[in-house]
Design an enzyme around this catalytic site. Structure first.
Site, PDB file in Angstrom:
ATOM      1  N   ARG A   1     -13.153  -9.256   0.960  1.00  0.00           N
ATOM      2  CA  ARG A   1     -11.706  -9.015   0.866  1.00  0.00           C
ATOM      3  C   ARG A   1     -10.760 -10.069   1.261  1.00  0.00           C
ATOM      4  NH1 ARG A   1     -10.050  -3.924   1.136  1.00  0.00           N
ATOM      5  NH2 ARG A   1      -8.299  -4.505   0.382  1.00  0.00           N
TER       6      ARG A   1
ATOM      7  N   ARG B   1       0.897  -1.350  -0.166  1.00  0.00           N
ATOM      8  CA  ARG B   1      -0.040   0.012  -0.068  1.00  0.00           C
ATOM      9  C   ARG B   1       0.866   1.133  -0.139  1.00  0.00           C
ATOM     10  NH1 ARG B   1      -5.218   1.330   3.671  1.00  0.00           N
ATOM     11  NH2 ARG B   1      -6.146  -0.283   2.130  1.00  0.00           N
TER      12      ARG B   1
ATOM     13  N   ASP C   1     -17.517   6.185  -1.088  1.00  0.00           N
ATOM     14  CA  ASP C   1     -16.097   6.212  -0.601  1.00  0.00           C
ATOM     15  C   ASP C   1     -16.112   7.617   0.100  1.00  0.00           C
ATOM     16  OD1 ASP C   1     -13.871   5.607   0.520  1.00  0.00           O
ATOM     17  OD2 ASP C   1     -12.853   5.859  -1.575  1.00  0.00           O
TER      18      ASP C   1
ATOM     19  N   CYS D   1     -16.488   0.854   0.470  1.00  0.00           N
ATOM     20  CA  CYS D   1     -15.318   0.090   0.873  1.00  0.00           C
ATOM     21  C   CYS D   1     -14.874   0.365   2.320  1.00  0.00           C
ATOM     22  CB  CYS D   1     -14.309   0.672  -0.048  1.00  0.00           C
ATOM     23  SG  CYS D   1     -13.757   2.261   0.284  1.00  0.00           S
TER      24      CYS D   1
ATOM     25  N   GLN E   1      -9.698  -4.437  -3.668  1.00  0.00           N
ATOM     26  CA  GLN E   1     -11.029  -3.931  -3.026  1.00  0.00           C
ATOM     27  C   GLN E   1     -12.226  -4.295  -4.003  1.00  0.00           C
ATOM     28  OE1 GLN E   1     -12.128  -2.153   0.281  1.00  0.00           O
ATOM     29  NE2 GLN E   1     -13.877  -2.723  -0.678  1.00  0.00           N
TER      30      GLN E   1
ATOM     31  N   HIS F   1      -7.404   0.903  -6.389  1.00  0.00           N
ATOM     32  CA  HIS F   1      -7.785  -0.030  -5.368  1.00  0.00           C
ATOM     33  C   HIS F   1      -8.146  -1.470  -5.819  1.00  0.00           C
ATOM     34  CE1 HIS F   1      -7.804  -1.485  -1.405  1.00  0.00           C
ATOM     35  NE2 HIS F   1      -8.708  -0.867  -0.664  1.00  0.00           N
TER      36      HIS F   1
HETATM   37  N1   CP Z   1     -11.187  -0.693   2.240  1.00  0.00           N
HETATM   38  C1   CP Z   1     -10.016  -0.791   2.854  1.00  0.00           C
HETATM   39  O1   CP Z   1      -9.105  -0.821   2.020  1.00  0.00           O
HETATM   40  O2   CP Z   1      -9.877  -0.416   4.128  1.00  0.00           O
HETATM   41  P1   CP Z   1      -8.461  -0.113   4.971  1.00  0.00           P
HETATM   42  O3   CP Z   1      -7.894   0.919   4.582  1.00  0.00           O
HETATM   43  O4   CP Z   1      -9.045  -0.385   6.375  1.00  0.00           O
HETATM   44  O5   CP Z   1      -7.635  -1.333   4.721  1.00  0.00           O
HETATM   45  N1  NVA Z   2     -10.198   6.340  -1.136  1.00  0.00           N
HETATM   46  C1  NVA Z   2      -9.721   6.062  -0.025  1.00  0.00           C
HETATM   47  C2  NVA Z   2      -9.920   4.475   0.215  1.00  0.00           C
HETATM   48  C3  NVA Z   2      -9.423   3.987   1.753  1.00  0.00           C
HETATM   49  C4  NVA Z   2      -9.733   2.254   1.644  1.00  0.00           C
HETATM   50  C5  NVA Z   2      -8.209   6.319   0.579  1.00  0.00           C
HETATM   51  O1  NVA Z   2      -7.466   6.152  -0.425  1.00  0.00           O
HETATM   52  O2  NVA Z   2      -7.890   6.804   1.574  1.00  0.00           O
END
Ligand code: CP
Ligand code: NVA
Length: 310
Positions: A298, A108, A230, A270, A138, A135
């Site tokens: 997930r 990430r 989101d 999400c 997801q 993502h």
């Molecule tokens: N939806 C998602 O990716 O959540 P986290 O940021 O908690 O991993």
């Molecule tokens: N769009 C959000 C998704 C979190 C899972 C972010 O990037 O923070």
């Protein structure tokens, strides 16, 4: 010809054919059934998977760690502040070294380019656990959830309301790959990336789906089978939070928006949710919400991705 994904990286859904994505979803369905009947198979026995998180995470971090364990492999948490990356070793050199020890890296990152550098300089699959651009894990889990609830993906209307962000991009790719009618409603200035619109239009043409990008939330929600949202300020955008909350208010998923959709609409998020901002308590806790099933899936889909690619 049988589909072979071994060795491939998973950076964005747009890199995969519909058949390959179908294979991943089918594997997710199988691994979920196996798991629920107490028959997890150690498909990655003896392997080591590196896990790097530059940003916070609850779902992704935990579901990957648990999933890797259930596949019989070990997850090695690589904290960049404890690595030589912190002292200037390049991402490219790090990728070359990691490839000599590990069987895959889940990462990430702030910048999608970091994932591309890891992939292009290493020899092991790189799995995108969220970047500023997409993502994909997801949305693969979400496609599994939609299939479970609606028994198909093709020709469903999927409305996404809010910020044209990483989650929105992957949803556009995933939806149009599967022949869905994707309607995205954002405020002016928060539209999805132009390249994503272009590619998604191409996918829609190939699949018989469609893509609409609008500023009108009611138009997007009208007759929708799925409504998705989101957070309005993603990780790294905290300073813009107050400004965004004002601009995005008309795009909130509330009872009025839900009443414009089909009566059996499912509502997706999400997570994490900012209750009272992009979604109301009444909707996220209401009868149309499938957000907890989304979170669970997930686990199953990421196990599918790892078991097919590693
Ligand atoms: N939806 C998602 O990716 O959540 P986290 O940021 O908690 O991993
Ligand atoms: N769009 C959000 C998704 C979190 C899972 C972010 O990037 O923070």
């Amino acid at each position: 010809m049988a589909i072979n994904l071994k060795g491939k990286s998973f950076l964005t859904i747009s890199d995969f054919s519909r058949e390959e994505l179908e294979e991943i979803i089918a594997q997710g369905e199988k691994l979920k059934l196996d798991h629920l009947s107490g028959k997890d198979e150690p498909l990655l026995k003896g392997k080591s998977i590196g896990v790097i998180f530059e940003k916070p995470s609850t779902r992704t971090r935990i579901s990957f760690a648990v999933g890797i364990f259930q596949l019989g492999a070990q997850a090695l948490v690589l904290n960049s502040s404890n690595m030589q990356l912190k002292r200037g070793e390049t991402v490219a050199d790090t990728a070359r070294v990691l490839s000599r020890y590990l069987h895959a890296v889940v990462a990430r990152v702030y910048s999608h380019k970091t994932l591309e550098e890891l992939r292009d300089n290493g020899t092991i699959p790189v799995i995108n656990a969220l970047s500023d651009f997409t993502h994909p894990c997801q949305i693969m889990g979400d496609l599994l959830t939609i299939k479970e609830k609606k028994l198909r993906l093709e020709s469903l209307k999927l409305a996404y309301l809010g910020d044209g962000n990483n989650v929105c991009h992957s949803l556009m790719f995933g939806g149009t790959k599967f022949g869905m009618h994707v309607a995205v409603a954002t405020p002016e200035g928060y539209e999805p990336d132009k390249k994503v619109i272009e590619l998604s239009n191409k996918f829609a043409k190939e699949s018989g789906g469609s893509l609409t990008v609008t500023h009108n939330p009611l138009e997007a929600a009208k007759d929708a089978d799925i409504i998705y949202t989101d957070v309005w300020a993603s990780m790294g955008e905290e300073a813009e939070h107050d400004k965004r909350v004002k601009v995005m208010k008309p795009y909130q998923i509330n009872d009025t928006i839900v009443s414009k959709a089909n009566s059996n609409v499912i509502v997706m998020h999400c997570l994490p949710a900012h209750r009272g901002e992009e979604i109301t308590d009444s909707v996220i806790d209401g009868p149309h919400s499938v957000v907890w099933d989304q979170a669970e899936n997930r686990l199953h889909i990421q196990k599918a991705i790892l078991s097919l690619l590693v």
